[in-house]
Design a protein around this motif. Sequence first.
Motif, mmCIF file in Angstrom:
data_model
loop_
_atom_site.group_PDB
_atom_site.id
_atom_site.type_symbol
_atom_site.label_atom_id
_atom_site.label_comp_id
_atom_site.label_asym_id
_atom_site.label_seq_id
_atom_site.Cartn_x
_atom_site.Cartn_y
_atom_site.Cartn_z
ATOM 1 N N ALA A 75 0.805 -1.214 0.000
ATOM 2 C CA ALA A 75 0.000 0.000 0.000
ATOM 3 C C ALA A 75 0.843 1.271 0.000
ATOM 4 C CB ALA A 75 -0.925 0.001 1.213
ATOM 5 N N GLY A 76 2.147 1.146 0.222
ATOM 6 C CA GLY A 76 3.021 2.315 0.245
ATOM 7 C C GLY A 76 4.013 2.231 1.388
ATOM 8 N N LYS A 77 4.759 3.322 1.563
ATOM 9 C CA LYS A 77 5.807 3.366 2.576
ATOM 10 C C LYS A 77 5.280 4.030 3.839
ATOM 11 C CE LYS A 77 10.733 4.161 2.609
ATOM 12 N NZ LYS A 77 11.870 4.710 1.881
ATOM 13 N N LEU A 78 5.525 3.383 4.992
ATOM 14 C CA LEU A 78 5.092 3.893 6.286
ATOM 15 C C LEU A 78 6.316 4.354 7.069
ATOM 16 C CD1 LEU A 78 2.871 1.721 5.380
ATOM 17 C CD2 LEU A 78 2.339 1.584 7.766
ATOM 18 N N PRO A 79 6.166 5.361 7.931
ATOM 19 C CA PRO A 79 7.306 5.808 8.732
ATOM 20 C C PRO A 79 7.644 4.808 9.841
ATOM 21 C CG PRO A 79 5.362 7.085 9.279
ATOM 22 C CD PRO A 79 4.998 6.216 8.121
ATOM 23 N N LEU A 80 8.925 4.759 10.224
ATOM 24 C CA LEU A 80 9.376 3.854 11.285
ATOM 25 C C LEU A 80 8.919 4.309 12.664
ATOM 26 C CD1 LEU A 80 13.044 2.832 10.419
ATOM 27 C CD2 LEU A 80 11.073 1.362 10.641
ATOM 28 N N SER A 81 9.027 5.605 12.912
ATOM 29 C CA SER A 81 8.736 6.096 14.256
ATOM 30 C C SER A 81 7.245 5.975 14.566
ATOM 31 C CB SER A 81 9.171 7.554 14.391
ATOM 32 O OG SER A 81 8.457 8.349 13.484
ATOM 33 N N GLY A 82 6.952 5.446 15.727
ATOM 34 C CA GLY A 82 5.579 5.311 16.177
ATOM 35 C C GLY A 82 4.826 4.136 15.583
ATOM 36 N N ALA A 83 5.535 3.198 14.996
ATOM 37 C CA ALA A 83 4.864 2.040 14.393
ATOM 38 C C ALA A 83 4.384 1.091 15.486
ATOM 39 C CB ALA A 83 5.805 1.314 13.444
ATOM 40 N N THR A 84 3.160 0.610 15.343
ATOM 41 C CA THR A 84 2.577 -0.349 16.277
ATOM 42 C C THR A 84 2.405 -1.674 15.553
ATOM 43 O OG1 THR A 84 1.379 1.444 17.353
ATOM 44 C CG2 THR A 84 0.627 -0.802 17.790
ATOM 45 N N TRP A 85 3.008 -2.726 16.121
ATOM 46 C CA TRP A 85 2.949 -4.055 15.521
ATOM 47 C C TRP A 85 1.997 -4.933 16.325
ATOM 48 C CZ3 TRP A 85 5.628 -5.314 11.091
ATOM 49 C CH2 TRP A 85 6.578 -4.389 10.668
ATOM 50 N N THR A 86 1.156 -5.682 15.616
ATOM 51 C CA THR A 86 0.219 -6.597 16.246
ATOM 52 C C THR A 86 0.355 -7.965 15.585
ATOM 53 O OG1 THR A 86 -1.306 -4.758 16.539
ATOM 54 C CG2 THR A 86 -2.193 -6.969 16.845
ATOM 55 N N HIS A 155 9.304 -18.311 14.828
ATOM 56 C CA HIS A 155 10.170 -17.532 13.948
ATOM 57 C C HIS A 155 9.507 -16.201 13.553
ATOM 58 C CE1 HIS A 155 13.186 -16.697 10.935
ATOM 59 N NE2 HIS A 155 12.240 -16.586 10.014
ATOM 60 N N ILE A 156 8.223 -16.234 13.261
ATOM 61 C CA ILE A 156 7.510 -15.001 12.900
ATOM 62 C C ILE A 156 7.472 -14.040 14.091
ATOM 63 C CG2 ILE A 156 5.260 -14.072 12.227
ATOM 64 C CD1 ILE A 156 4.883 -16.684 10.608
ATOM 65 N N MET A 157 7.265 -14.584 15.288
ATOM 66 C CA MET A 157 7.266 -13.735 16.496
ATOM 67 C C MET A 157 8.634 -13.074 16.685
ATOM 68 S SD MET A 157 4.308 -13.840 17.953
ATOM 69 C CE MET A 157 2.862 -14.828 18.237
ATOM 70 N N GLN A 158 9.717 -13.811 16.434
ATOM 71 C CA GLN A 158 11.055 -13.226 16.554
ATOM 72 C C GLN A 158 11.265 -12.118 15.521
ATOM 73 O OE1 GLN A 158 13.616 -16.652 16.170
ATOM 74 N NE2 GLN A 158 13.955 -16.744 18.382
ATOM 75 N N GLN A 159 10.771 -12.320 14.298
ATOM 76 C CA GLN A 159 10.905 -11.285 13.277
ATOM 77 C C GLN A 159 10.144 -10.015 13.664
ATOM 78 O OE1 GLN A 159 9.534 -13.487 9.812
ATOM 79 N NE2 GLN A 159 11.610 -13.445 8.979
ATOM 80 N N VAL A 160 8.948 -10.168 14.198
ATOM 81 C CA VAL A 160 8.172 -8.994 14.611
ATOM 82 C C VAL A 160 8.830 -8.294 15.793
ATOM 83 C CG1 VAL A 160 5.952 -8.249 15.565
ATOM 84 C CG2 VAL A 160 6.001 -9.872 13.678
ATOM 85 N N ASN A 161 9.394 -9.046 16.737
ATOM 86 C CA ASN A 161 10.095 -8.416 17.858
ATOM 87 C C ASN A 161 11.320 -7.645 17.379
ATOM 88 O OD1 ASN A 161 8.319 -9.217 19.859
ATOM 89 N ND2 ASN A 161 9.384 -11.153 20.228
ATOM 90 N N TYR A 162 12.028 -8.173 16.373
ATOM 91 C CA TYR A 162 13.155 -7.438 15.799
ATOM 92 C C TYR A 162 12.677 -6.155 15.117
ATOM 93 C CZ TYR A 162 17.100 -6.206 12.881
ATOM 94 O OH TYR A 162 18.106 -5.523 12.261
ATOM 95 N N ALA A 163 11.545 -6.249 14.393
ATOM 96 C CA ALA A 163 10.994 -5.054 13.739
ATOM 97 C C ALA A 163 10.580 -4.009 14.771
ATOM 98 C CB ALA A 163 9.805 -5.441 12.873
ATOM 99 N N ARG A 164 10.073 -4.462 15.919
ATOM 100 C CA ARG A 164 9.704 -3.522 16.995
ATOM 101 C C ARG A 164 10.937 -2.797 17.537
ATOM 102 N NH1 ARG A 164 5.608 -7.736 19.904
ATOM 103 N NH2 ARG A 164 3.744 -7.173 18.737
ATOM 104 N N THR A 165 12.058 -3.513 17.680
ATOM 105 C CA THR A 165 13.281 -2.856 18.169
ATOM 106 C C THR A 165 13.828 -1.869 17.145
ATOM 107 O OG1 THR A 165 14.690 -4.647 17.381
ATOM 108 C CG2 THR A 165 13.893 -4.806 19.646
ATOM 109 N N VAL A 166 13.684 -2.166 15.872
ATOM 110 C CA VAL A 166 14.143 -1.235 14.836
ATOM 111 C C VAL A 166 13.290 0.026 14.851
ATOM 112 C CG1 VAL A 166 14.353 -0.936 12.331
ATOM 113 C CG2 VAL A 166 15.144 -3.026 13.382
ATOM 114 N N CYS A 167 11.996 -0.135 15.090
ATOM 115 C CA CYS A 167 11.070 1.007 15.064
ATOM 116 C C CYS A 167 11.146 1.859 16.329
ATOM 117 C CB CYS A 167 9.634 0.521 14.885
ATOM 118 S SG CYS A 167 9.363 -0.217 13.268
ATOM 119 N N ALA A 168 11.762 1.356 17.378
ATOM 120 C CA ALA A 168 11.818 2.100 18.638
ATOM 121 C C ALA A 168 12.810 3.229 18.587
ATOM 122 C CB ALA A 168 12.174 1.168 19.789
#
Length: 168
Positions: A75-86, A155-168
Amino acid sequence: MKDDSTPGQGGFGPAEPMPPQNGGAAYGYPGPQGGYGYPPGPAPGGAYGQDGGYAQPLVSIGDITVTADGIVTPAGKLPLSGATWTVTDMTRTEEKIPTHAIVLAVVFFVFCFLGLLFLLMKERTTAGHVQVAVNSGGRFHSTMIPVHDPLAVHHIMQQVNYARTVCA
């Protein structure tokens, strides 16, 4: 006698034009002057990764890719800051007695009921999917990842946790 309607040597129909030899592109491909929907001049944005190109992906979760400068979705590019992962785990693990165990139990039933031990055999199967959603900059994107193994969920949970640390 030869006219324009007769085929040239070795073929049927009119001869095809030869591609340009002066540095131009072959027939059907855009040359330096553009063509077929391409604008004239060099490609916009320069080479890959420079001047507006995409950065190196850090992690890819389904069709969501996290880079150092943003989250890329269809759908497009989203900003890193303030990203909420579910993450929603929608998998199920079923346990059943396989067919071959039932057959062996019936065949070996005559030996002092030892064949009934084959009914203790169990087979576990995992099916379903994991839903990963990201919300950032007022935009939302969700993807469903099919899962056939319990370790894939981890494995998917680990990938999302890594994405959360990048977005923080």
